[in-house]
Design a protein around this motif. Structure first.
Motif, PDB file in Angstrom:
ATOM      1  N   ARG A 119       0.834  -1.217   0.000  1.00  0.00           N
ATOM      2  CA  ARG A 119       0.000   0.000   0.000  1.00  0.00           C
ATOM      3  C   ARG A 119       0.862   1.259   0.000  1.00  0.00           C
ATOM      4  O   ARG A 119       0.544   2.247  -0.672  1.00  0.00           O
ATOM      5  N   ALA A 120       1.978   1.219   0.758  1.00  0.00           N
ATOM      6  CA  ALA A 120       2.865   2.379   0.774  1.00  0.00           C
ATOM      7  C   ALA A 120       3.517   2.572  -0.593  1.00  0.00           C
ATOM      8  O   ALA A 120       3.704   3.715  -1.055  1.00  0.00           O
ATOM      9  N   ASP A 121       3.855   1.481  -1.271  1.00  0.00           N
ATOM     10  CA  ASP A 121       4.459   1.571  -2.595  1.00  0.00           C
ATOM     11  C   ASP A 121       3.480   2.171  -3.600  1.00  0.00           C
ATOM     12  O   ASP A 121       3.866   2.967  -4.463  1.00  0.00           O
ATOM     13  N   SER A 122       2.209   1.804  -3.480  1.00  0.00           N
ATOM     14  CA  SER A 122       1.191   2.377  -4.361  1.00  0.00           C
ATOM     15  C   SER A 122       1.064   3.883  -4.118  1.00  0.00           C
ATOM     16  O   SER A 122       0.955   4.676  -5.069  1.00  0.00           O
ATOM     17  N   ALA A 123       1.092   4.285  -2.834  1.00  0.00           N
ATOM     18  CA  ALA A 123       1.016   5.714  -2.507  1.00  0.00           C
ATOM     19  C   ALA A 123       2.248   6.443  -3.023  1.00  0.00           C
ATOM     20  O   ALA A 123       2.162   7.567  -3.539  1.00  0.00           O
ATOM     21  N   LEU A 124       3.411   5.819  -2.909  1.00  0.00           N
ATOM     22  CA  LEU A 124       4.644   6.424  -3.411  1.00  0.00           C
ATOM     23  C   LEU A 124       4.585   6.601  -4.926  1.00  0.00           C
ATOM     24  O   LEU A 124       4.975   7.654  -5.459  1.00  0.00           O
TER      25      LEU A 124
ATOM     26  N   ARG B  45       3.784  10.112  -9.719  1.00  0.00           N
ATOM     27  CA  ARG B  45       2.951  10.395 -10.894  1.00  0.00           C
ATOM     28  C   ARG B  45       2.460  11.836 -10.890  1.00  0.00           C
ATOM     29  O   ARG B  45       2.290  12.458 -11.948  1.00  0.00           O
ATOM     30  N   LEU B  46       2.251  12.348  -9.684  1.00  0.00           N
ATOM     31  CA  LEU B  46       1.779  13.720  -9.544  1.00  0.00           C
ATOM     32  C   LEU B  46       2.902  14.744  -9.619  1.00  0.00           C
ATOM     33  O   LEU B  46       2.673  15.932  -9.406  1.00  0.00           O
ATOM     34  N   GLY B  47       4.111  14.295  -9.889  1.00  0.00           N
ATOM     35  CA  GLY B  47       5.214  15.229 -10.085  1.00  0.00           C
ATOM     36  C   GLY B  47       6.352  15.107  -9.104  1.00  0.00           C
ATOM     37  O   GLY B  47       7.388  15.767  -9.249  1.00  0.00           O
ATOM     38  N   GLY B  48       6.202  14.319  -8.069  1.00  0.00           N
ATOM     39  CA  GLY B  48       7.269  14.124  -7.090  1.00  0.00           C
ATOM     40  C   GLY B  48       7.408  15.297  -6.140  1.00  0.00           C
ATOM     41  O   GLY B  48       6.670  16.289  -6.214  1.00  0.00           O
ATOM     42  N   GLY B  49       8.343  15.162  -5.204  1.00  0.00           N
ATOM     43  CA  GLY B  49       8.559  16.219  -4.219  1.00  0.00           C
ATOM     44  C   GLY B  49       7.363  16.415  -3.312  1.00  0.00           C
ATOM     45  O   GLY B  49       7.124  17.518  -2.820  1.00  0.00           O
ATOM     46  N   ARG B  50       6.634  15.351  -3.040  1.00  0.00           N
ATOM     47  CA  ARG B  50       5.419  15.471  -2.243  1.00  0.00           C
ATOM     48  C   ARG B  50       5.171  14.172  -1.473  1.00  0.00           C
ATOM     49  O   ARG B  50       5.820  13.156  -1.697  1.00  0.00           O
TER      50      ARG B  50
ATOM     51  N   GLU C 217       1.987   6.998  -6.721  1.00  0.00           N
ATOM     52  CA  GLU C 217       1.043   8.077  -7.010  1.00  0.00           C
ATOM     53  C   GLU C 217       1.694   9.440  -6.782  1.00  0.00           C
ATOM     54  O   GLU C 217       1.471  10.383  -7.560  1.00  0.00           O
ATOM     55  N   ALA C 218       2.526   9.549  -5.721  1.00  0.00           N
ATOM     56  CA  ALA C 218       3.219  10.811  -5.465  1.00  0.00           C
ATOM     57  C   ALA C 218       4.161  11.142  -6.613  1.00  0.00           C
ATOM     58  O   ALA C 218       4.271  12.315  -7.027  1.00  0.00           O
TER      59      ALA C 218
END
Length: 310
Positions: free
Chosen positions: A289-294, A299-304, A296-297
């Motif tokens: 689940r953490a890898d999926s969230a990572l 995919r949204l451009g990083g740094g978040r 997604e972060a």
């Protein structure tokens, strides 16, 4: 001459083979003289037994020291005849022939002093052997600790590695104190940094990030490098607010890093996947689940940060 004098006041005793006269530590007030046969004196572990024959005497400190504790055990090696001289008998001996008794006491004192000197020498030698053994033990312990550090520590960052994480999770499972929060951290475009600035710059970035992550892990938490540019932090106690606060601190700290010599702060960034955990969570599920969230972060451009509720 001494034996003839003592025989006038002593009591004769016969011991059979292997019969014990007294044990080490027994209280005694008599001296014994061997008339015939043999007596073995056992002084305990690490000391060689002493065998006495005809005209030898032992136990004389029982006459000189009230309630003397025997320093050895006495056993007959064969059928043995002894002469036992009690404290009261010894005083009568002094009255009858003080010169002979004084000579005997001088020999006794010399024997006691010699025994003490031998004991001091033995203790000194054993102390030296003990110091050597302790030195070897310390060296072995140091080597073991060093080996343990090599096994459970990441060479580049000095953080825990995957083995350290496995041990942490096993201990948490056994103690039923499982972590409540997981942060999965990954550098953004780490390959591009290596390609453009070289691997030394990439190593410097990983070391700096490792120090940041180690600083947010408490004594019951753990920060690990999982491999490459992937890291994780497990928090023993966590809620959504704390997870977000820790992730925010990591993001701001990385933005202020000088990732490589000559670089401006903010040249590199990280993405973070957050997961709340409970006692039912298996590590593989929480990691997934953490890898999926990572992902997604990134995919949204990083740094978040991006987090997945437990």
């Amino acid at each position: 001459m001494e034996c003839a004098l003592f025989a006038q006041f002593g009591r004769r005793r016969i011991l059979t083979t292997d019969e014990v006269l007294f044990q080490r530590g027994d209280t005694g007030s008599s001296m014994f003289i061997v008339i015939s046969g043999a007596i073995s004196l056992d002084f305990g572990p690490g000391q060689a037994p002493k065998q006495l024959g005809a005209n030898d005497f032992f136990g004389e400190l029982g006459l000189l020291i009230d309630s003397h504790s025997r320093s050895s055990a006495a056993r007959a090696c064969c059928t043995t005849e002894l002469l036992e001289v009690s404290c009261a008998s010894f005083h009568r001996l002094i009255d009858q022939d003080p010169a002979t008794v004084v000579f005997f006491l001088r020999r006794t004192l010399w024997r006691v002093v010699s025994s003490e000197q031998r004991l001091i020498s033995q203790l000194s030698r054993r102390n030296e052997e003990l110091e050597v053994a302790l030195g070897n033990l310390y060296s072995a312990s140091h080597e073991l600790q060093h080996t343990r550090e090599l096994i459970y520590t990441d060479d580049l960052t000095g953080m825990g590695n995957r083995r350290a994480l496995t041990v942490y999770l096993q201990n948490a499972h056994r103690s039923d104190r499982r972590p409540q929060g997981l942060l999965l951290i990954d550098c953004d475009d780490f390959k591009g940094l290596n390609d453009s600035q070289g691997h030394l710059a990439g190593d410097h970035m990983l070391q700096c990030l490792g120090r940041v992550l180690t600083s947010v892990a408490g004594k019951d938490d753990i920060a690990c490098r999982l491999g490459g540019d992937e890291f994780c932090v497990l928090l023993q106690e966590a809620d959504p607010e704390r997870l977000a606060r820790v992730a925010g601190f990591i993001l701001e700290a990385v933005r202020g890093l000088v990732a490589f010599p000559g670089a401006m702060p903010g040249a590199c960034s990280v993405s973070i996947g957050l997961v709340l955990m409970d006692g039912r969570d298996h590590w593989n599920d929480a990691y997934s689940r953490a890898d999926s969230a990572l992902y997604e972060a990134k995919r949204l451009g990083g740094g978040r940060m991006q987090w997945t509720p437990g």
